[in-house]
Scaffold this motif. Structure first.
Motif, PDB file in Angstrom:
ATOM      1  N   GLY A 108     -34.263 -49.005  23.728  1.00  0.00           N
ATOM      2  CA  GLY A 108     -35.444 -49.185  24.549  1.00  0.00           C
ATOM      3  C   GLY A 108     -36.587 -48.333  24.031  1.00  0.00           C
ATOM      4  N   GLN A 109     -37.765 -48.518  24.612  1.00  0.00           N
ATOM      5  CA  GLN A 109     -38.918 -47.730  24.180  1.00  0.00           C
ATOM      6  C   GLN A 109     -38.793 -46.257  24.579  1.00  0.00           C
ATOM      7  OE1 GLN A 109     -42.504 -48.495  23.136  1.00  0.00           O
ATOM      8  NE2 GLN A 109     -41.768 -50.309  22.071  1.00  0.00           N
ATOM      9  N   ASP A 110     -37.788 -45.943  25.407  1.00  0.00           N
ATOM     10  CA  ASP A 110     -37.552 -44.539  25.710  1.00  0.00           C
ATOM     11  C   ASP A 110     -36.818 -43.834  24.579  1.00  0.00           C
ATOM     12  OD1 ASP A 110     -35.086 -45.731  25.953  1.00  0.00           O
ATOM     13  OD2 ASP A 110     -34.685 -45.016  27.982  1.00  0.00           O
ATOM     14  N   ALA A 111     -36.401 -44.607  23.562  1.00  0.00           N
ATOM     15  CA  ALA A 111     -35.753 -44.060  22.363  1.00  0.00           C
ATOM     16  C   ALA A 111     -34.500 -43.264  22.705  1.00  0.00           C
ATOM     17  CB  ALA A 111     -36.730 -43.202  21.561  1.00  0.00           C
ATOM     18  N   ASP A 112     -33.733 -43.731  23.669  1.00  0.00           N
ATOM     19  CA  ASP A 112     -32.512 -43.055  24.077  1.00  0.00           C
ATOM     20  C   ASP A 112     -31.337 -43.648  23.301  1.00  0.00           C
ATOM     21  OD1 ASP A 112     -30.356 -41.869  25.230  1.00  0.00           O
ATOM     22  OD2 ASP A 112     -30.813 -42.492  27.287  1.00  0.00           O
ATOM     23  N   PRO A 113     -30.754 -42.893  22.374  1.00  0.00           N
ATOM     24  CA  PRO A 113     -29.652 -43.445  21.577  1.00  0.00           C
ATOM     25  C   PRO A 113     -28.419 -43.763  22.400  1.00  0.00           C
ATOM     26  CG  PRO A 113     -29.922 -41.088  21.156  1.00  0.00           C
ATOM     27  CD  PRO A 113     -31.089 -41.518  21.977  1.00  0.00           C
ATOM     28  N   ALA A 114     -28.299 -43.177  23.588  1.00  0.00           N
ATOM     29  CA  ALA A 114     -27.151 -43.493  24.453  1.00  0.00           C
ATOM     30  C   ALA A 114     -27.168 -44.948  24.893  1.00  0.00           C
ATOM     31  CB  ALA A 114     -27.145 -42.568  25.670  1.00  0.00           C
ATOM     32  N   LYS A 115     -28.341 -45.573  24.845  1.00  0.00           N
ATOM     33  CA  LYS A 115     -28.473 -46.968  25.253  1.00  0.00           C
ATOM     34  C   LYS A 115     -28.558 -47.917  24.056  1.00  0.00           C
ATOM     35  CE  LYS A 115     -31.165 -45.432  29.289  1.00  0.00           C
ATOM     36  NZ  LYS A 115     -32.501 -45.507  29.947  1.00  0.00           N
ATOM     37  N   ALA A 116     -28.313 -47.404  22.867  1.00  0.00           N
ATOM     38  CA  ALA A 116     -28.431 -48.227  21.664  1.00  0.00           C
ATOM     39  C   ALA A 116     -27.356 -49.307  21.632  1.00  0.00           C
ATOM     40  CB  ALA A 116     -28.324 -47.348  20.421  1.00  0.00           C
ATOM     41  N   ARG A 117     -27.735 -50.458  21.114  1.00  0.00           N
ATOM     42  CA  ARG A 117     -26.802 -51.579  20.964  1.00  0.00           C
ATOM     43  C   ARG A 117     -26.841 -52.072  19.528  1.00  0.00           C
ATOM     44  NH1 ARG A 117     -27.608 -56.991  21.096  1.00  0.00           N
ATOM     45  NH2 ARG A 117     -29.737 -56.788  21.928  1.00  0.00           N
ATOM     46  N   ILE A 118     -25.678 -52.315  18.958  1.00  0.00           N
ATOM     47  CA  ILE A 118     -25.609 -52.800  17.583  1.00  0.00           C
ATOM     48  C   ILE A 118     -26.040 -54.258  17.511  1.00  0.00           C
ATOM     49  CG2 ILE A 118     -24.072 -53.306  15.647  1.00  0.00           C
ATOM     50  CD1 ILE A 118     -22.360 -50.953  16.508  1.00  0.00           C
ATOM     51  N   VAL A 119     -26.957 -54.543  16.615  1.00  0.00           N
ATOM     52  CA  VAL A 119     -27.383 -55.916  16.356  1.00  0.00           C
ATOM     53  C   VAL A 119     -26.638 -56.485  15.157  1.00  0.00           C
ATOM     54  CG1 VAL A 119     -29.339 -57.391  15.711  1.00  0.00           C
ATOM     55  CG2 VAL A 119     -29.673 -55.496  17.318  1.00  0.00           C
ATOM     56  N   LEU A 120     -26.480 -55.652  14.123  1.00  0.00           N
ATOM     57  CA  LEU A 120     -25.813 -56.103  12.900  1.00  0.00           C
ATOM     58  C   LEU A 120     -25.048 -54.931  12.301  1.00  0.00           C
ATOM     59  CD1 LEU A 120     -25.404 -58.359  10.771  1.00  0.00           C
ATOM     60  CD2 LEU A 120     -27.449 -57.493   9.617  1.00  0.00           C
ATOM     61  N   ASP A 121     -23.760 -55.151  12.043  1.00  0.00           N
ATOM     62  CA  ASP A 121     -22.905 -54.099  11.481  1.00  0.00           C
ATOM     63  C   ASP A 121     -22.287 -54.597  10.178  1.00  0.00           C
ATOM     64  OD1 ASP A 121     -21.173 -52.110  10.841  1.00  0.00           O
ATOM     65  OD2 ASP A 121     -20.003 -52.195  12.691  1.00  0.00           O
ATOM     66  N   PRO A 122     -22.811 -54.163   9.026  1.00  0.00           N
ATOM     67  CA  PRO A 122     -22.243 -54.600   7.742  1.00  0.00           C
ATOM     68  C   PRO A 122     -20.784 -54.195   7.566  1.00  0.00           C
ATOM     69  CG  PRO A 122     -24.381 -53.565   7.425  1.00  0.00           C
ATOM     70  CD  PRO A 122     -23.979 -53.298   8.838  1.00  0.00           C
ATOM     71  N   ASN A 123     -20.350 -53.155   8.282  1.00  0.00           N
ATOM     72  CA  ASN A 123     -18.970 -52.694   8.148  1.00  0.00           C
ATOM     73  C   ASN A 123     -17.968 -53.722   8.662  1.00  0.00           C
ATOM     74  OD1 ASN A 123     -19.494 -49.733   7.329  1.00  0.00           O
ATOM     75  ND2 ASN A 123     -20.767 -50.011   9.146  1.00  0.00           N
ATOM     76  N   THR A 124     -18.398 -54.534   9.627  1.00  0.00           N
ATOM     77  CA  THR A 124     -17.515 -55.596  10.115  1.00  0.00           C
ATOM     78  C   THR A 124     -17.603 -56.838   9.234  1.00  0.00           C
ATOM     79  OG1 THR A 124     -19.211 -56.470  11.617  1.00  0.00           O
ATOM     80  CG2 THR A 124     -17.734 -54.770  12.477  1.00  0.00           C
ATOM     81  N   LEU A 125     -18.714 -57.003   8.546  1.00  0.00           N
ATOM     82  CA  LEU A 125     -18.850 -58.133   7.625  1.00  0.00           C
ATOM     83  C   LEU A 125     -17.994 -57.929   6.389  1.00  0.00           C
ATOM     84  CD1 LEU A 125     -22.728 -58.668   7.765  1.00  0.00           C
ATOM     85  CD2 LEU A 125     -20.962 -59.940   9.000  1.00  0.00           C
ATOM     86  N   ASN A 126     -17.857 -56.663   5.990  1.00  0.00           N
ATOM     87  CA  ASN A 126     -17.098 -56.338   4.783  1.00  0.00           C
ATOM     88  C   ASN A 126     -16.409 -54.993   4.994  1.00  0.00           C
ATOM     89  OD1 ASN A 126     -16.116 -55.643   2.258  1.00  0.00           O
ATOM     90  ND2 ASN A 126     -17.936 -56.323   1.158  1.00  0.00           N
ATOM     91  N   PRO A 127     -15.122 -55.010   5.347  1.00  0.00           N
ATOM     92  CA  PRO A 127     -14.406 -53.756   5.618  1.00  0.00           C
ATOM     93  C   PRO A 127     -14.355 -52.808   4.434  1.00  0.00           C
ATOM     94  CG  PRO A 127     -13.177 -55.654   6.444  1.00  0.00           C
ATOM     95  CD  PRO A 127     -14.295 -56.200   5.611  1.00  0.00           C
TER      96      PRO A 127
END
Length: 723
Positions: free
Chosen positions: A129-148
């Protein structure tokens, strides 16, 4: 001509030495390397190349030779008792570090960021969010799951203006050879066809969305079906409408650009169009174009105008110019008349240098509704100056001493998130209030298990050969005795207008300091620490100044009692690898050990590679007589002398490196192993899953760091504090 006669005699001497003495004074234990001399002619000058065959990466003999070199290097490290504990400890420290957020981009109500979350191998893309709180961060794209395996990396990303979609370039094995993916932010699913050939080193890649989010302008390279000589060159701008077949994308601009054009696209909220910043290779020349929303195109500046950055605001076009102002001045053009001659100087040149911005010079001008924020650099550390839209000064941001700012992101409420970095504290983002200018801490800050509370950074100056004062950032434990006994590691770069600015030094440097070491970063000419004059004094035919600066820095540290030549090591990568090669061939007595990664060593053939062609505006070309003389005078590969007592040398490269051909490391190591008379090892590490360093997995990066410090500890006779 006299110069031709003298240079011919000099070149002939090198060729004769290579032919007659190559078999003498070899590195004990090095794999045998056949000598297959090839002679090139540059005008009236003949130059011998004993290891041309090592340039052919696909040749089975080259692969066998590379495997033998890497096997020898792994065997060396396998015998060092400090090496595995170092890897384990460094990985433990990385895993205990908190997530690090960077490359922030704001859209209404949202904040996007790349972030590391050790021990995951690759950075991920998140939305906050615009409050820049990393506790509320959500992953949009994770390359680690695309390629272990951890070999898929995000090159760059750009969210749509509403934040509903995000365009992401991804590549494999550190190649930076990127394809474009369009991802739905809510679901994380791809919603369009993949677009290939959008990113490659050195030209990079870029994208700017249309304001309504229906499509975007993006950079593209020739397709794989086109002739090989066009591959990785001739970057152009195309337009893609979301949902359309990429094969039908519309050409916009670039057919008349130089072969080595490097394009960056910049779109800002409320601005009437997109700025295309076009670099003429890597030498620091830029042209700028305005692409209007209706598709109209207007060229605003040309390479000779010396405008190095441009930003489009709702009330005008802002430009950083070095015309008659090598440290930079800020110009402003009215939107209804973009004639450069009518630009108004609103911020004149000062004692500090205006940073041109990112790799393409498009990121330094930050605009809010009523203010301009400009990053300024003074010899290495940076500061942020604030001005009204009319150029009237409003003071500076309050920052820690000896710090750098490399990101400024404007939020919905007009406040700014500012990335602040220092040598001794993990990076953090401060929020700057738009009205008061005051800063406060945010939760976007990294924590580290290592502390530097007992360490200080002092700035001192060495005097180079021509009298130039060279800044040194000396990192040392408090109370250090200057009796010449401390091991010291000297780092430098000196090129491309790139400044070595404060960055958190982290666990590896903590280990070095705990072993009694001193770490020093030299701000050499060729960088941008004092503006364009500082850069040009270390570029093209002035490149020798960079090596003189580094040698003078080393001698200063010995003279001041920080270390001795037997206790001093040097480290550099890429252009810094060239620096290493030039300095240890010119001054083999200066250092006990040298680490040189992904370096450039054969300056007469570097321009034959795609990346080397981009370097011509920085280094020069053998086709120009004066530049050839300068290149040949310092080319490390051609100045290796048989029997010289070279320091212990560790070189590392990656097979997928698109920025510096790994053949430079292969040839340089072969020549050094055949020539060195010191009895000290010359080692080469080659990684099949790495390139120039961008996109390397966490394990690859930690492995290389463990190699580097195990090598230095061994060669300098340092006892590891982990043992």
């Amino acid at each position: 001509m006299a110069w031709q006669f003298a240079l011919t005699r000099l070149c002939g001497a090198f060729a004769l030495a290579g032919a007659v003495l190559l078999a003498h004074a070899a590195d004990p234990g090095a794999p045998p390397t056949p000598v297959k001399p090839v002679t090139d002619r540059y005008g009236d000058v003949s130059v011998n190349d004993p290891y041309r065959w090592l340039e052919k990466a696909g040749d089975p003999r080259v692969k066998q030779w590379s495997a033998a070199q890497d096997k020898r290097t792994r065997a060396y490290f396998g015998k060092l008792p400090a090496r595995q504990p170092m890897f384990d400890w460094l990985m433990k420290q990385a895993s205990a570090s908190s997530s690090a957020y960077y490359n922030l981009r704001a859209t209404p109500g949202r904040l996007f960021a790349l972030y590391n979350q050790p021990p995951r191998q690759q950075p991920m893309l998140a939305v906050l969010g615009q409050d820049a709180d990393p506790a509320k961060a959500r992953i949009v794209l994770d390359p680690n799951t695309l390629n272990p395996k951890g070999t898929t990396a995000i090159d760059w990303y750009v969210p749509s203006p509403t934040g509903k979609l995000v365009a992401v370039s991804m590549s494999e094995n550190g190649s930076e050879d990127g394809s474009l993916h369009i991802v739905d932010v809510a679901t994380g699913k791809e919603v369009d066809k993949v677009i290939p050939n959008v990113q490659y080193p050195t030209g990079g890649g870029s994208l700017a969305w249309r304001e309504d989010g229906s499509g975007f302008w993006y950079t593209r390279y020739p397709a794989a079906s086109e002739p090989a000589e066009r591959q990785h060159f001739y970057q152009q701008i195309y337009y893609h409408r979301v949902g359309d077949d990429p094969a039908k994308d519309v050409y916009v601009l670039g057919k008349d650009f130089p072969r080595v054009a490097e394009i960056a696209l910049d779109a800002r909220p409320g601005a009437p169009g997109v700025i295309a910043s076009v670099a003429n290779g890597d030498g620091g020349e830029f042209a700028h174009y305005l692409i209007a929303g209706d598709g109209g195109i207007r060229q605003v500046t040309r390479f000779e105008d010396k405008v190095v950055a441009a930003a489009l605001g709702p009330d005008g076009l802002y430009l950083i110019s070095r015309q008659g102002a090598p440290r930079g001045k800020l110009l402003k053009l009215a939107l209804d008349d973009l004639t450069l001659a009518k630009a108004q100087t609103i911020v004149p040149e000062s004692d500090a240098a205006l940073e041109p911005g990112g790799e393409f010079g498009a990121g330094n001008i930050t605009l809010t509704k009523d203010a301009i924020y400009l990053r300024e650099i003074v010899g290495g550390p940076s500061r942020v100056a604030i001005y009204g839209l009319d150029g009237k000064p409003r003071g500076q941001l309050q920052l820690p001493e000896v710090a750098t700012v490399d990101e400024m992101t404007v939020m919905d409420d007009g406040s700014l998130l500012v990335a602040v970095k220092t040598y001794l504290e993990p990076p953090q983002f401060l929020r700057v209030d738009a009205d008061s200018g005051r800063t406060k801490a945010t939760a976007l800050r990294q924590t580290s298990p290592v502390s530097f509370g007992d360490v200080e950074v002092v700035r001192e100056f060495a005097t180079s050969k021509d009298g130039t004062r060279v800044p040194l950032n000396i990192v040392r434990r408090k109370g250090l005795k200057l009796d010449g006994s401390a091991p010291l590691l000297l780092n430098g770069y000196g090129g491309y207008n790139v400044s070595l600015v404060p960055r958190f030094l982290g666990a590896a440097t903590r280990l070095w300091l705990d072993a009694g070491g001193v770490y020093v970063i030299a701000n050499l000419r060729g960088g941008g620490e004092f503006g364009e004059t500082w850069h040009t004094q270390g570029a093209l035919t002035n490149k020798q100044n960079v090596f003189d600066d580094f040698a003078a820095s080393a001698q200063y540290l010995v003279d001041k009692g920080y270390t001795s030549k037997e206790r001093m090591a040097a480290i550099g990568g890429s252009n810094g690898g060239l620096l290493m090669g030039a300095v240890f061939t010119q001054h083999p007595e200066l250092f006990r050990a040298v680490v040189s990664t992904v370096g450039i060593y054969d300056m007469l053939r570097v321009e034959l590679d795609p990346n080397g062609a981009f370097n011509v505006t920085e280094f020069g070309t053998v086709k120009n007589l004066e530049q050839f003389q300068a290149l040949y005078a310092y080319s490390p590969y051609h100045h290796v002398q048989d029997g010289a007592k070279y320091p212990a040398i560790f070189m590392a490269t990656g097979e997928t490196d698109g920025r510096v051909n790994p053949m430079h490391s292969r040839k340089m190591v072969a020549r050094l192993q055949a020539a060195t008379g010191s009895g000290r090892p010359v080692l080469l590490s080659i990684n099949a899953h790495a390139g120039h360093g961008m996109g390397s997995s966490l394990s690859i990066r930690v492995n290389q760091m463990a190699d580097i410090y195990a090598f230095l500890f061994d060669q300098l006779g340092i006892t590891s504090p982990l043992q």
